[in-house]
Design a protein around this motif. Structure first.
Motif, PDB file in Angstrom:
ATOM      1  N   GLY A  10      -1.939  12.088  -1.842  1.00  0.00           N
ATOM      2  CA  GLY A  10      -2.795  11.557  -0.781  1.00  0.00           C
ATOM      3  C   GLY A  10      -4.259  11.776  -1.092  1.00  0.00           C
TER       4      GLY A  10
ATOM      5  N   THR B  86       6.307  14.126   3.224  1.00  0.00           N
ATOM      6  CA  THR B  86       5.191  13.921   4.153  1.00  0.00           C
ATOM      7  C   THR B  86       4.834  12.441   4.218  1.00  0.00           C
ATOM      8  OG1 THR B  86       3.538  14.347   2.434  1.00  0.00           O
ATOM      9  CG2 THR B  86       4.229  16.232   3.765  1.00  0.00           C
TER      10      THR B  86
ATOM     11  N   ALA C 234       3.125   8.905   3.973  1.00  0.00           N
ATOM     12  CA  ALA C 234       2.205   8.269   3.023  1.00  0.00           C
ATOM     13  C   ALA C 234       1.752   6.943   3.621  1.00  0.00           C
ATOM     14  CB  ALA C 234       2.895   8.025   1.687  1.00  0.00           C
TER      15      ALA C 234
ATOM     16  N   HIS D 245      -3.445  11.482   3.714  1.00  0.00           N
ATOM     17  CA  HIS D 245      -2.147  10.814   3.567  1.00  0.00           C
ATOM     18  C   HIS D 245      -2.276   9.402   3.007  1.00  0.00           C
ATOM     19  CE1 HIS D 245      -0.077  14.041   5.591  1.00  0.00           C
ATOM     20  NE2 HIS D 245      -0.974  13.998   6.554  1.00  0.00           N
TER      21      HIS D 245
END
Length: 188
Positions: free
Chosen positions: A26, A76, A78, A122
């Protein structure tokens, strides 16, 4: 230091896109360049697969930018902003400050200027055809250039095809990418 890879097929280009995506965490800006038919969108499709994006990745030529959501390798969220800058700055574009100002105005009008300057934690910016723009806005970026050797770039009809070898050169630019390694997650 640049990394040069021979990519023999479109499947291998998809795989390379997935591999590069696996190194992202990210906040990255990736500049994707090469001639028409080189495989930029094919790379982007593999990159999207690597981010677990389920929507189709198509060239955003007429929309200029598409925003897609997926996941990084660690699960996580994206957020991919896939930009095709081919038409940006196309009105009498010439190198120089006036052209860069015009490009910045165009980016601002579509809301991409701040994203390019400082993508959030992100977000990944994947920009096709943005050589002049990314260099002006993103001091730190990963440049990926795809080229086709002359002897493999066309079929018998001289039309670009999905087949044939490509030479991909990955060049890290800036301190953020100083130790970039295609085989390890990128630690920003």
């Amino acid at each position: 230091m640049s990394i040069t890879i021979q990519v023999p097929t479109s499947d291998a280009m998809h795989a390379l896109g997935r591999k590069v995506a696996a190194t992202m965490r990210g906040g990255e800006v990736i500049l994707l360049s090469g001639p028409l038919g080189a495989g930029k969108t094919t790379f982007a499709q593999g990159f999207g697969q690597g981010l677990n994006i389920h929507e189709p990745i198509v060239s955003p030529t007429f929309t200029i930018a598409r925003e897609l959501n997926g996941q990084f390798a660690d699960g996580t969220p994206a957020h991919l902003i896939h930009v095709d800058a081919y038409r940006l700055g196309s009105n009498n574009y010439a190198p120089g400050q006036a052209s860069i100002d015009r490009l910045l105005d165009e980016l601002e009008s579509i809301g991409l200027d701040e994203e390019l300057e400082d993508p959030d934690q992100h977000t990944i910016i994947l920009m096709e055809w943005g050589e002049q723009m990314a260099a002006a806005l993103a001091d730190e970026r990963l440049e990926i250039h795809i080229d086709r050797p002359n002897n493999t770039s066309t079929t018998d009809s001289d039309e670009p095809s999905a087949d044939g070898e490509r030479i991909v050169t990955i060049t890290p630019v800036g301190a953020r990418y100083e130790h970039y390694n295609l085989n390890e997650p990128h630690n920003a």
